[in-house]
Structure formats: structure tokens, C-alpha cells
Design an enzyme around this catalytic site. Structure first.
Site, PDB file in Angstrom:
ATOM      1  N   LYS B  61       0.858  -1.188   0.000  1.00 34.79           N
ATOM      2  CA  LYS B  61       0.000   0.000   0.000  1.00 34.79           C
ATOM      3  C   LYS B  61       0.891   1.233   0.000  1.00 34.79           C
ATOM      4  CE  LYS B  61      -3.849   1.912   2.791  1.00 34.79           C
ATOM      5  NZ  LYS B  61      -4.498   1.815   4.131  1.00 34.79           N
ATOM      6  N   SER B 136      -9.452   1.979   3.322  1.00 34.68           N
ATOM      7  CA  SER B 136      -8.584   2.690   2.391  1.00 34.68           C
ATOM      8  C   SER B 136      -7.695   1.771   1.546  1.00 34.68           C
ATOM      9  CB  SER B 136      -7.681   3.653   3.171  1.00 34.68           C
ATOM     10  OG  SER B 136      -6.840   2.943   4.066  1.00 34.68           O
ATOM     11  N   SER B 160      -9.395  -0.406   7.445  1.00 36.28           N
ATOM     12  CA  SER B 160      -8.856  -0.281   6.084  1.00 36.28           C
ATOM     13  C   SER B 160      -8.188  -1.532   5.523  1.00 36.28           C
ATOM     14  CB  SER B 160      -7.867   0.888   6.020  1.00 36.28           C
ATOM     15  OG  SER B 160      -8.561   2.095   6.150  1.00 36.28           O
TER      16      SER B 160
END
Ligand SMILES: [Mg+2]
Ligand SMILES: [Zn+2]
Lengths: 97, 467, 467
Positions: B61, B136, B160
Site C-alpha cells: 500500500k 482505504s 482499512s
């Protein structure tokens, strides 16, 4: 409404945000709604409850006073939008540091 | 021909060990898949063509700092920022031979539940590209689900990792707070942020957690972690599982989601688990409000450093103060701005006690409620997300509606507890995830239970439209 | 003269600790190093970087707290203090707020009319800001557009902030308190406390009130004063200004003044009112400090006798001023180990020995005592000559006291000069490295005294003259 336009401008200043008028209007409404929702925490009487600021109960985590290599100057300045004479350069500050 | 849609990381390891494929061939296969499908899905913000490592490749990420590889946290204000140091997790992946495929999309500063808050455009759900992958960490979840990475790392503050895993039909672990180093992870809310794996299987999840977990001298808030055990057992004999009413009957839970989870609960019983309904009276009712005071407060502080002086985007202004305000107004998107202001407000003179102080007490209440339940149960079970993947644009105009996506994951996060999300079926053709929550440092138990349920459920993690 | 007005003064002192590394990263403290060469992701506030406290700095703060008679907290935490300066890499300073390491102390400053007890509100640990230089524009040191250059070497250096009660009632009180505090810090070995270099910085809160009343009127703040003389001047000037304001029937207004060492003036500080809302937040990246009792007790046992107590001990045999002079210049230990007439010894130690630039710590008191005792009998030249050597290992006073030698010293001076003047080439050669020539010069001098001189002294005089 839980927050006024003036309060939004105040927190924007605290947060160092230069908002457009359109943003001020939009955020005044959205923050008002969010604040109404989060104010729910005040429903509970927790006068006798210890605040929890951290999920862990660790104490005394520290390091010995032994140096490790710093960054090469070039690396320290590598991401700087503007530098001069090995310093980070910014426009003049209104407040003497 | 390597089928990256099916191949688990564990399978890939086997292929490499037996010399059936080379690390280069394996990377090649994923880059082929990326070329084929990422145009549509937009999982990656950045690809790394040649990265070191003879092991299984990995996607990170873009909130995870990588030396020499641009790291933006999905924000314009960090566009062009190239870290001069590796985050501890990135370094541990390198040391384990995991080669970096690229950096995956994220809501700006991990603030969001759909990746629609990314400054670089949203990612799409591999099961239905008109829908969000969650967030996210939507980029990492979608990449693993679509076979664009064997496994990936995300970060979880309010949900997330778990929520995108649920919406994309894969496995996601939010580890116990303090078991995975935050050093080098772009901070959102420091007392909640936690890095963890998104994988196709629970065993992959355990294998990756083993790589990243452990005390880090660079992060004062990390702890020693018990050795990670790879799950084998296929039963739940002797396990006491609590079903918190408020998490399973919360308003907004879609019928299809409730049904899939109920089916999984029945399976758990047939696998030998003692299942019993229980209650978290205040954790769910007050969790969201508590979270949306504490997280923004910490965020407003963590994001104070973005002033265009030392790195990142800078707007031009006459004096320093004006320049900083313009830089932040142009550099941050709406969600960070909302949370920065919300946090500044909650911490500002006269409001601290009513908001931040009170929220910290609620946080204690939530931790105590969970601790009490773990006197009686080994694990808690509930849906991960109230809904399946929703349409792009469906909630962007209404922040509060978006915030509700994390209503079921937030309570355990506030208490620093580990949570594992595994797929448990479909609703309207879209994946449903269930969440297992255990006491602190109970990851091995979560893996064992998750693995057994995974086998019994037999969910096919390859998106139907791609089979 | 403050007449019917009583000044009320409180001090806020910042002392830079001389630990090898910074407070929250392991960069070496960067005094005098090239700009930004002692920086890392942590002290530059890069995304994802995390602080790890310096154990030595914590220990030294406790030590100082004990020396100031403070209670040591059994539980202290770090807070984030937010303000918008470019020399604050993270947008906040890590400091301490409602639970400092040390609190409720008292520090004794002996005065002519009894002990002056100064209350210590708190002594806490924090990190220093970076240094910015304002250049260019009108009045700037360099031409071109006005701008600011930032050097983060100092950023993150450990600072102890000490806050006193408003117990001081004259500029002289303040100055003498600071001199004793400085001496204490130096003797603890935790800082060089040089004001000129900004290692010790003092802010003063100044107000005045009608003598006899106990009200507290509006105060003004004098910031960053970096010399004892200025503190005295600055505070006196501010007291006079306030008295004039009140007597003119006007009101003193709350204001902060910055001391500018270049112009030796106070200039009102321009600040946005927002800058005053610090939004203190318990730092979620750091865990609490709970000083172990055995550590505190060990540090307590290591404390030297307080300067104030030493002054009181010496005062009866001297006078307050002389005793204070000896203690605040760190010369009282030599004074105490030097036998002889107390006042005479004190004067020699304070004046002649200081003038000779000899380090008092290395002087043999017994030998110095003999010199002091003989100083009326022997010629000044010999006494001065002897003092100059008093710091050397194995120094013996006798050598300078014997009659013959004494005579020699007086007469030999000119002779030596004569000889050297007569042999410029040899002198040049000797200074060029032909040390062997010393014997030749000695011979020449001996000839001129028909061998009456003391060769030891001749040697020494020559070496000094040539060296
Ligand atoms: Mg301070
Ligand atoms: Zn550093």
C-alpha cells in the site's frame, strides 16, 4: 448547527488551511453534521472512568545515548522543494523563530 | 502458464522451491496480469520493474514508505516524495526475499472506505468494476483478488484492511496493535494505525504476518510477538465463540450479509465450536463517535508536518505563513481537510475535555467491555462490513454515510484487538466477509479458527467474471 | 529605584543538555557542524518517522530536578505542543504538559538579608527547535529577496525547561538565581550552560505592584535573553517602563518581547492569536516514563552539595560577595583545599590565579598555600611567575621561594633577554627546532653571572622566553 462559519475559519487557521469561500460554506455544513454525530459521546457520564490514550500498557521504552550515522547532506536536502547553501529555503517568516 | 488468479503465495513458494519457475518468471506472470487488468481496476499507483528478491513478489500500500520508491499516501501533497529510508516492514519484506511489484492505491492518508479519496483516482472492484473495492486499502485488496499480486500489505486504522478484504472476497488481518512496526508508515492516527496482510488464504496470511511481526527498536510502541504457527486443524473443537448482538444486528446490515454470516456461524457449530450470543452494549453504539474524535485529533497532529518545507508539494506564496496555508489547501483533498479541522477543533482550547478527553474515556469503556467478553469467549464473530461492495460515487457526497462502512470494525480497533476477515459467501453476486476478533496477541488462534472456517465454507476467491 | 513599587519576576529557563545524541533520534547533537549534516528522517520530521527517547536525557532531567528540590513524578508522559514555525519539523514540539518529570521544587539563593527561597513550579524535558536565519531584503545580511534559511542540526536537541514561581523581586535577584542555577547545572555535568551560545536561555515574566500588596498585575514576557548582563538590564528597563506606565495612569498591556542580541533591544513579538492555542495531545508515538525508585535514589546520592549551601558555609570566614564569587565561578573547592589566611587565599584564587588563566581544579592547594603565605616577602615577578606554573603537574612552590633563586629571578630576567638579543641566529635555529641549543644559552647566562645563578631557574626562564 454545531459549528459556526467563524469557528470553521478559526480551526482552518489553526490547521494552517487557506480555505476558499465555497470550501468554508461546504465544510461548515459537513463539520456541523459530523460534530452533531460525534457529540454522542457526551451522553455517557464517565466522570469516574480513567481515559485510555493508548491500547498498550508499556512504560520506559528508551534508547541508550549512542549515536548512529546521520543522513548524507544530499539525502537530507533531496526532497526539499527549495534549498540554498546547504539550508532549506522558505519565504520570509512573519514570526521570528 | 502460471494462473495468478488461483495461485496462492504458498503455492508460489512451492513452485520456487521446487525450481518449477524462477523468481523472474513469477514476477513476469504478475506483470502480464497487471498489463491485462490494471487499466480497468487501477490497483497500482506505481510499478517497480526491477526490484531485488528471489522470493514471492509482493505489493505494498502506498502508505508504506519504500526507500528510493515514490511514496505518496494517495495525496497530492506527497507527490514526488521519495523516501530516503525504508519502513521497517518494507525492510523485513526485502530481507525475506519478497520482491516489490509496486505501490497500491489508497484513500488519501488512508482516510476513507472506498479509495475514492485517492488524489490519483479510485480503484475498482474486480467482482464488479462499477463498484468500489473498499478502503482505504482498496488497491491492495483488489490487486490480490484480481491476481495482480500474490499477496499485499495494507494498513488498518478504522477498518482499512478488513473492510476491503471483505468487499473483494479475500482474507485480511488487522494485527494486535503494537505487533507490527509503524516505523516508516505514513501516519494517520498513531494510536490506531496497524499494518497487516491481505491474502487469498488464511495460511498465506499467517506466512506474511510471520515476516512482518515483531518488536522494533525504531517503534517505541511495539511488543514481542509469540512465534507464528501455520494453521493445520480443520475443526473448532473446544472453541468458545461469542456472537455480539450489536455487531450482528446493527441497523444497516444488509439481509444478504446477515444470511451469509449466519450460515458461517452454523458451520462453526458443526465444526465443534460452542457458539453463544453475547453483548457489547456501548462499544458499538459509541464506537463510531469515539473513533471520529480520536482519529481526526491524532490526524490533525500527524498532518501538521506537511508544510512544503522539507519534502513534497509546495504552492507559491508571498510569506512563509501564506505559502504553508496555500500548500496545504491545494495539497490536501477534502477528507484530510475535514479531519484535520475536526481534530483541531476537538483539541482546541475549551473543547478538549468535551471531545478528546471524553472520547478517551469511551475508549476505556470499549476496551473493558471487550476484556469482559474474553473472560467467557475465545473469539467474537460478526460481519466485517454491513454491506457488500457499493457503487462508485454512492457515498462520496455524504461523509457520514461513508463513515458507517467501518461501524463493525471500529470497536475492536479502538481496543487494540486483532481482527481477521475471511470471505463467507456471496450476496447479490458480491463477496461477504466475516470478522473474527480475539484478545490481544491471539493471532495464532485467529489463524486456526479462520483456516478451519475457510475450509468448511469453501469460498472461491476468484471473481466470477474472471473465472 | 523602584520606590513604592515592588517588581514581581518569574523565570522560564531552557537548558540544552550535552548528551551525545538528540532527544528522540540518534543523530549526534550538531553544534558547529555543517548545516543540516546532523539530521535524519526523525529530526527532519519525514513521514512515518518515529521518536525514541534518549535514556541519558531522562536520567539527567531527573538529576536536575532533584538538585532543584523537586518531586520526581512516578508517572510522566510526553505531549505534542503544536505551533506553526518552520523550524519545527513536525509542526509540533514534543514536550511535557500536565504530568512533567519534575515538579514542586525550591532552590535557595543566599542573600544579604537571609535566604531567598525560589519556588520551582516544574522542570520538564522537551526537544529544541531548528535554527532559522533570516536573510536578504532590506537590512538583511545578504542581498536579494528576503527569505529564511533553516538548519535542522539543532532540531531535536534535548532541553530541560525550568519554570520558577514569581518569587524574584529585582533584576539582581534574577541574575543571582540564574548564576547559581548555571553553576548547579555545570557541576551536575549535564550541560555547559553557556548563555552566550544559547545553551542556557532565559525568559522573564515581569510585573510590578504597589509595595505591600499581594495582587498580581498584568505581566509582560521578555524572551530569549542570552547574557546575565542583559537579563539585569532588560528586566530593570522593563520594570522602569511599567512603573512609568502605571504612574501615568495608563495600563500595562500583556505583551511578549524578543531580545535581539545584535541590537541589544527588546522588540514586541508579532504573533497570530491562533499560534497561542497549542492543542496539547498526549504523544501516541511514545509510552509513559515511570522512573524506577532505585534510579532516583542513585541519582539523589550522586548530587554534589548545593552551591547555595556552600556560599552560606564560606560566608562567615569571608563575606557574602566573595563567597558567592568563589562558588559561582567554581573556584570554592580550590579555596577550601588551600591553607592560609582565608581572605588572602580567596583573593588570590579569585583574582591573580584567574588572571593567570590557571584551571583551579588541577592546582595543588598545599603548594598554592605556601605561595600565598610567601607572597608579601617575594618579589611580584617571582609570585606571578610561580602562579603561572601553579597548574603544572608536580609544581613545587619552594623553587620560587629560596633567597638566591629569588634574587636570580629579578636579575636573571634582563640577562636572559640580553643573551637572546645577542644571538638572533641561534634563537631562530632553536625556535626552528634545534632544541639542543638550550644548553648554549644557559652557558651564556651562567658566564654573565659567573655561575651564581640557579641553573633550574635559568632553564625555565629561557624556555619561557624562547617557547
Ligand atoms: Mg519550552
Ligand atoms: Zn536525527
Amino acid at each position: 448547527m454545531a459549528i459556526t462559519r467563524e469557528q470553521v475559519l478559526h480551526v482552518a487557521a489553526l490547521a494552517r488551511l487557506e480555505l476558499s469561500d465555497e470550501e468554508v460554506d461546504r465544510f461548515t455544513e459537513q463539520l456541523g453534521a459530523i460534530l452533531d454525530a460525534v457529540s454522542k459521546v457526551s451522553e455517557l457520564d464517565l466522570s469516574d472512568v480513567e481515559p485510555l490514550s493508548h491500547p498498550l500498557d508499556l512504560v520506559n521504552v528508551w534508547a541508550e545515548d549512542v549515536s548512529r550515522p546521520s543522513l548524507p547532506l544530499a539525502a537530507a536536502l533531496a526532497n526539499a522543494p527549495e534549498s540554498e547553501d546547504d539550508h532549506f529555503r522558505v519565504p520570509p517568516t512573519g514570526t521570528a523563530a | 502458464m502460471i494462473d495468478t488468479l488461483r495461485l496462492t503465495a504458498e503455492d508460489a513458494m512451492g513452485l520456487l522451491e521446487r525450481g518449477e519457475v524462477s523468481a523472474a518468471e513469477l514476477r513476469g506472470a504478475y506483470f502480464d496480469a497487471i498489463r491485462e487488468r490494471d487499466g480497468e481496476l487501477h490497483c497500482y499507483l506505481r510499478l517497480v520493474e526491477d526490484a531485488p528478491g528471489e522470493g514471492v513478489p509482493i505489493a505494498l500500500k502506498d502508505i508504506i514508505g519504500t526507500e528510493g520508491v515514490e511514496t505518496t499516501a494517495g495525496s497530492k501533497i506527497l507527490a514526488g516524495y521519495v523516501p530516503v529510508y525504508d519502513s521497517t516492514v518494507a525492510a523485513r519484506c526485502k530481507a525475506a526475499g519478497l520482491s516489490l511489484l509496486g505501490k497500491t492505491n489508497t484513500d488519501e492518508f488512508a482516510m476513507g472506505s472506498s479509495t475514492e479519496n485517492s488524489a490519483f483516482g479510485p480503484s475498482h472492484n474486480p467482482w464488479d468494476p462499477t463498484r468500489v473495492p473498499g478502503g482505504s486499502g482498496g488497491g491492495s485488496a483488489a490487486a490480490v483478488a484480481a491476481g495482480l499480486a500474490p499477496w499485499a500489505l495494507g494498513s488498518d486504522t478504522g477498518g482499512s484492511i478488513k473492510q476491503p478484504a471483505s468487499l473483494c472476497g479475500i482474507v485480511g488481518l488487522r494485527p494486535t496493535y503494537g505487533t507490527v512496526s509503524r516505523y516508516g508508515i505514513v501516519a494517520f492516527a498513531s494510536s490506531l494505525d496497524q499494518v497487516g496482510p491481505t491474502t487469498k488464504t488464511v495460511r498465506d496470511c499467517a506466512l506474511l504476518y510471520r515476516v512482518i511481526a515483531g518488536r522494533d527498536p525504531c517503534d517505541s510502541t511495539t511488543v514481542e510477538v509469540p512465534p507464528v504457527e501455520l494453521p493445520e486443524a480443520e475443526d473448532l473443537a473446544g472453541l468458545r465463540i461469542g456472537i455480539p448482538r450489536e455487531l450482528n444486528e446493527a441497523e444497516g446490515i444488509e439481509p444478504g450479509v446477515a444470511a451469509a454470516v449466519r450460515h458461517a456461524i452454523d458451520l462453526a457449530q458443526s465444526l465443534g465450536a460452542e457458539v453463544e450470543e453475547c453483548s457489547l452494549p456501548r462499544s458499538v453504539e459509541y464506537g463510531l463517535a469515539c473513533y471520529y474524535i480520536i482519529a481526526p485529533a491524532e490526524a490533525s497532529s500527524n498532518l501538521a508536518r506537511y508544510d512544503g518545507v522539507r519534502y513534497g508539494f509546495r504552492a507559491e506564496g508571498a510569506g512563509f505563513e501564506e505559502q504553508v496555508e496555500l500548500t496545504r489547501d491545494e495539497g490536501f483533498g477534502d477528507e484530510p481537510k475535514r479531519r484535520i479541522m475536526l481534530g483541531a477543533y476537538a483539541l482546541s482550547a475549551g473543547y478538549y475535555e468535551a471531545y478528546y478527553g471524553q472520547a478517551q474515556k469511551v475508549r476505556r469503556v470499549i476496551a473493558d467491555e471487550h476484556a469482559a467478553l474474553f473472560e467467557r469467549y475465545d473469539l467474537l464473530l460478526s460481519p466485517t462490513s454491513p454491506t457488500v461492495a457499493f457503487e462508485l460515487g454512492e457515498k462520496t457526497a455524504n461523509p457520514l454515510a461513508m463513515y458507517l462502512s467501518d461501524v463493525l470494525t471500529i470497536p475492536a480497533n479502538m481496543a487494540g484487538l486483532p481482527g481477521l476477515s475471511i470471505p463467507c459467501g456471496l450476496s447479490e453476486g458480491l463477496p461477504v466477509g466475516l470478522q473474527l476478533v480475539g484478545p490481544q496477541l491471539s493471532e495464532n488462534l485467529l489463524f486456526r479458527a479462520g483456516h478451519a472456517l475457510e475450509r468448511a465454507i469453501g469460498f472461491d476467491y476468484v471473481p466470477e467474471r474472471l473465472r | 529605584m523602584t520606590g513604592s513599587w515592588e517588581p514581581v519576576i518569574g523565570l522560564e529557563i531552557h537548558v540544552q543538555l550535552k548528551t551525545r545524541t538528540k532527544m528522540f533520534c540518534r543523530c549526534e547533537s550538531g553544534f558547529g557542524a555543517g548545516a543540516n549534516t546532523h539530521t535524519c528522517p526523525i529530526c527532519l520530521g519525514h513521514p512515518g518517522s518515529l521518536p525514541v527517547p534518549n535514556a541519558k536525557a531522562v536520567e539527567w532531567t531527573i538529576k536536575l530536578g532533584l538538585a532543584l528540590g523537586c518531586e520526581i513524578a512516578d508517572h510522566a508522559i510526553f505531549h505534542r505542543k503544536h505551533y506553526p514555525y518552520p523550524d519545527l519539523a513536525k509542526g509540533y514540539q514534543i514536550s511535557q504538559y500536565d504530568v512533567p518529570l519534575c515538579a514542586n521544587g525550591r532552590f535557595v539563593v543566599p542573600g544579604s538579608d537571609g535566604d531567598n527561597e525560589i519556588g520551582i513550579v516544574r522542570a520538564h524535558l522537551e526537544e529544541d527547535a531548528a535554527k532559522s536565519v533570516h536573510v536578504g531584503g532590506a537590512g538583511g545580511r545578504i542581498g536579494g529577496a528576503a527569505h529564511t534559511l533553516i538548519d535542522y542540526n539543532r532540531g531535536g536537541t534535548p532541553l530541560v525547561e525550568i519554570v520558577t514561581q514569581p518569587d524574584l523581586h529585582s533584576a539582581d535577584d534574577a541574575k543571582r538565581f540564574l548564576q547559581l542555577l548555571r553553576q548547579t547545572v555545570v557541576e551536575l555535568g549535564i550541560s555547559d550552560a553557556e548563555m552566550e551560545k544559547g545553551v542556557l536561555r532565559a525568559d522573564a515574566n515581569v510585573s510590578v505592584r504597589p509595595r505591600g500588596s499581594d495582587e498580581l498585575r498584568t505581566r509582560t514576557e521578555l524572551k530569549n535573553m542570552n547574557s546575565f548582563s542583559f537579563i539585569a538590564r532588560g528586566i530593570d528597563a522593563e520594570i522602569a517602563r511599567q512603573i512609568a506606565v502605571w504612574e501615568s495612569g495608563a495600563e500595562v498591556v500583556q505583551q511578549t518581547y524578543d531580545y535581539d542580541p545584535d541590537t541589544d533591544t527588546l522588540t514586541p513579538r508579532r504573533t497570530k492569536e491562533e499560534a497561542e492555542d497549542y492543542r496539547y495531545l498526549p504523544d501516541p508515538d511514545l509510552v509513559p516514563i515511570e522512573p524506577p525508585a532505585e534510579l532516583v535514589e542513585r541519582l539523589r546520592a550522586e548530587l554534589p552539595e548545593a552551591p547555595g549551601a556552600r556560599i552560606r558555609r564560606l560566608e562567615p570566614e569571608l563575606d557574602l560577595e566573595l563567597a558567592e564569587g568563589l562558588v559561582t565561578t567554581g573556584r570554592d573547592r580550590l579555596y577550601e583545599r588551600t591553607p592560609g589566611d582565608r581572605r588572602a587565599v580567596a583573593n588570590v584564587v579569585m583574582n591573580q590565579l584567574a588572571a593567570a588563566g590557571v584551571d583551579p581544579e588541577v592546582v595543588d592547594g598545599e603548594q598554592l598555600g605556601k605561595l600565598v603565605e610567601a607572597r608579601e616577602r617575594i618579589p611580584r615577578a617571582a609570585f606571578v611567575e610561580a602562579l603561572a606554573h601553579a597548574g603544572e603537574p608536580g609544581f613545587e612552590a619552594e623553587r620560587y621561594l629560596g633567597e638566591a633563586s629569588v634574587a636570580d629571578v629579578d636579575e636573571l630576567g634582563p640577562l636572559v633577554a640580553e643573551v637572546l638579543a645577542a644571538h638572533p641566529d641561534e634563537v631562530a635555529a632553536y625556535r626552528g627546532g634545534k632544541q639542543g641549543l638550550l644548553g648554549f644559552f644557559v652557558g651564556q647566562v651562567m658566564q654573565r653571572t659567573e655561575g651564581k645563578a640557579d641553573a633550574k631557574i635559568v632553564n625555565e626562564l629561557l624556555r619561557n622566553a624562547l617557547g
